[in-house]
Every structure is written in C-alpha cells, then in structure tokens.
Design a protein around this motif. Structure first.
Motif, PDB file in Angstrom:
ATOM      1  N   SER A 165      -6.084   0.352   5.410  1.00  8.96           N
ATOM      2  CA  SER A 165      -4.985   0.782   5.509  1.00  8.96           C
ATOM      3  C   SER A 165      -4.420   0.535   6.719  1.00  8.96           C
ATOM      4  O   SER A 165      -2.894   0.705   6.460  1.00  8.96           O
ATOM      5  N   ALA A 214       3.112   2.593   0.181  1.00 11.46           N
ATOM      6  CA  ALA A 214       1.732   2.128   0.789  1.00 11.46           C
ATOM      7  C   ALA A 214       1.982   3.084   1.912  1.00 11.46           C
ATOM      8  O   ALA A 214       0.572   3.329   2.333  1.00 11.46           O
ATOM      9  N   ASN A 249      -2.211  -0.046  -2.449  1.00 13.46           N
ATOM     10  CA  ASN A 249      -3.056  -0.723  -2.317  1.00 13.46           C
ATOM     11  C   ASN A 249      -2.345  -1.888  -2.970  1.00 13.46           C
ATOM     12  O   ASN A 249      -2.106  -3.425  -2.918  1.00 13.46           O
ATOM     13  N   SER A 307      -0.641   4.917   0.282  1.00 11.00           N
ATOM     14  CA  SER A 307      -1.620   3.994   0.415  1.00 11.00           C
ATOM     15  C   SER A 307      -2.205   3.720  -0.628  1.00 11.00           C
ATOM     16  O   SER A 307      -3.046   2.677  -0.895  1.00 11.00           O
ATOM     17  N   LYS A 356      -0.735  -0.881   7.497  1.00  9.58           N
ATOM     18  CA  LYS A 356       0.338  -1.025   6.758  1.00  9.58           C
ATOM     19  C   LYS A 356       1.471  -0.381   7.121  1.00  9.58           C
ATOM     20  O   LYS A 356       2.331  -0.709   6.702  1.00  9.58           O
ATOM     21  N   THR A 364       2.474  11.586   4.181  1.00 10.01           N
ATOM     22  CA  THR A 364       1.106  11.004   4.341  1.00 10.01           C
ATOM     23  C   THR A 364       0.337  12.000   2.735  1.00 10.01           C
ATOM     24  O   THR A 364       0.437  13.129   3.447  1.00 10.01           O
ATOM     25  N   LYS A 406      -1.359   7.879   9.571  1.00  8.23           N
ATOM     26  CA  LYS A 406      -1.849   7.024   8.566  1.00  8.23           C
ATOM     27  C   LYS A 406      -3.406   6.262   8.334  1.00  8.23           C
ATOM     28  O   LYS A 406      -3.660   5.916   9.751  1.00  8.23           O
ATOM     29  N   TYR A 407      -4.036   6.928   7.488  1.00  9.61           N
ATOM     30  CA  TYR A 407      -5.299   6.865   7.958  1.00  9.61           C
ATOM     31  C   TYR A 407      -5.888   5.760   6.819  1.00  9.61           C
ATOM     32  O   TYR A 407      -4.841   5.122   6.186  1.00  9.61           O
ATOM     33  N   GLY A 408      -7.172   5.328   7.380  1.00  9.76           N
ATOM     34  CA  GLY A 408      -7.717   3.774   6.096  1.00  9.76           C
ATOM     35  C   GLY A 408      -9.251   4.143   6.476  1.00  9.76           C
ATOM     36  O   GLY A 408      -9.773   3.968   7.329  1.00  9.76           O
ATOM     37  N   ASP A 427      -7.592   6.370  11.809  1.00 11.49           N
ATOM     38  CA  ASP A 427      -6.761   6.622  11.724  1.00 11.49           C
ATOM     39  C   ASP A 427      -5.855   6.817  13.312  1.00 11.49           C
ATOM     40  O   ASP A 427      -6.052   6.500  13.790  1.00 11.49           O
ATOM     41  N   THR A 433       1.105  -3.080  -1.030  1.00 15.05           N
ATOM     42  CA  THR A 433       0.703  -3.146  -0.287  1.00 15.05           C
ATOM     43  C   THR A 433       0.806  -4.843  -0.435  1.00 15.05           C
ATOM     44  O   THR A 433       1.666  -6.289  -0.013  1.00 15.05           O
TER      45      THR A 433
END
Length: 246
Positions: free
Chosen positions: A38, A99, A105, A103, A41, A174, A192-194, A202, A108
């Motif tokens: 993510s 997004a 999806n 986060s 994004k 976030t 923004k982490y994923g 991150d 996105t």
C-alpha cells in the motif's frame, strides 16, 4: 545496530533516510525493487494532484464504481460496498482521502482504473515512473513493486512543495497508528504503511516546528519480526534526530 538486533539482513530491505536540515542521506539497497503493497498509494495520489493542477480533473470529479474495483480490506468505501450501501460514484477527494488515511483498496483500484481511462492503458505506472528522477526497474510496469528511493522521492515532493499539502494532512491522519507511528507521535509523522504476503513496509515524513525534519522509507520482505523492527527503527531515528538537530 537495530538491523542486527532484529536479525535483519541487508538483502531483505530497501531503505532511505533523508535529513532535511542538512540534506544528508543514508541508504541501504535504495534501488532494490520489491513488493510495494500500500505504500504505492502515495505516488498514485501525487500524480492525481498533478492532474488536478493541470486542469484535467478536479477534486470534485466523480469516479463511477464498478464491480471489478472491489477488494477486501480497510476503509469506509470498501466497507460500504461490502455491506451494500456503497455509492454509484465517489469524488476524487473521497477516494484519495480513503486510500491514504485508511488504505482503502477499493478506492485505490478506482483511482488506478480511472487514471488509465483518462490517459491510456499503463499511464498510471508510466506517470509515477516519470514524475521523479530515479532508476526504475522494468518490473515496475507490470507488478506492484517499488524501491525506497522511488518512494522517498515522492516524500521529498511533499516536504518541499505546498502543492501537495492536502496529501500531507491525510497522511498525518493515517489510522490506525502502526509501525512508524507506534512509538512516534502520529500527529507529527505523516506516514503510509503497507503489507502483502511476507512484505512489510512503511515510509513517512517527521514534522516539528511546522517544518519537515526528516523522511524515512523502509521496504522489507521475509523478516521474522518486521513489525518490531520498523517500530523501533523509526523510534531510534527519531530520538537520534531530535537529540542532534532540534
């Protein structure tokens, strides 16, 4: 030292730290492309702001929802679609906010599809690759991958150009607090982490005194305790930076 403590081998990470006061940086495998999850994004949102500034679209432009856009995960748009209360269309502002903050999806996927409809098939990847001057691996055009240098270049844009302030504001909100913001004040860390499979990433900018102080981007894959590594890494970077530069 933190890598050693948590058993992290250099081959498992791509990392860029940038000190905005001195312009100095520290890197590890900064050009390695690996699963982005993510964190991609953020670049997606930046190219949308660029399109808005060019006048092609605006924040209130509505993007129709299609069945193919749905993907499980967090976020209010995904939740609404899942329980049957989703809208027929959402504004670009709503999609970007979801997004980045949650986060989402589905939001996105709607943004990616609509961007490619506006500019042509594959335009989403091409625009991200061309908007910053960093090496791009061919795998980027077909897979959801990124390097720390690519993502870091986008944080540099946020740190130096007020055009993207709306994105900074979203990233400062976030939710939930996680990884870089587990131990560092989330109201000061725009991150923004994923995560996907064995990848955990991150990236973010630390703000204090209304100024961007540093950015840190870390992509990891296959770590035995990636969560603790990322949590403690940003905490220690933050403590070091604040002790020496603030």
């Amino acid at each position: 030292d933190t890598m050693t403590e948590f058993g992290v081998d250099e081959s498992q990470i791509s990392l860029v730290f940038t000190n905005y006061q001195t312009g100095e940086s520290y890197t590890v495998n900064e050009n390695n492309f690996q699963t982005a999850a993510s964190i991609i994004k953020l670049p997606l949102s930046v190219i949308y702001v660029d399109a808005i500034n060019e006048g092609a679209i605006d924040w209130d432009t509505e993007v129709p929802y299609t069945y193919a856009d749905y993907e499980e995960g967090d976020g209010t748009i995904t939740a609404a679609v899942a329980n049957g209360t989703g809208q027929a269309a959402y504004t670009i502002e709503d999609l970007i906010a979801n997004a980045l903050m949650y986060s989402d999806n589905t939001a996105t996927n709607m943004l990616i599809r609509y961007y490619n409809e506006l500019y042509g098939s594959g335009a989403y990847n091409t625009s991200i690759a061309n908007s910053v001057d960093v090496p791009i691996d061919e795998s980027f055009y077909s897979d959801n991958v990124a390097s720390a240098e690519l993502i870091s270049a986008y944080y540099d844009l946020l740190a130096t150009d007020d055009t993207y302030q709306a994105l900074v504001d979203y990233l400062l909100n976030t939710s939930p607090d996680r990884l870089f913001t587990t131990y560092v004040n989330s109201s000061l860390m725009a991150n923004k982490y994923g995560s996907y499979g064995t990848a955990l990433n991150d990236g973010g900018i630390y703000y204090e005194n209304d100024q961007a102080q540093y950015s840190l981007v870390v992509l990891t894959d296959g770590l035995s305790d990636g969560t603790s590594f990322l949590e403690n890494l940003n905490l220690r970077v933050n403590q070091y930076y604040r002790a020496n530069y603030l």
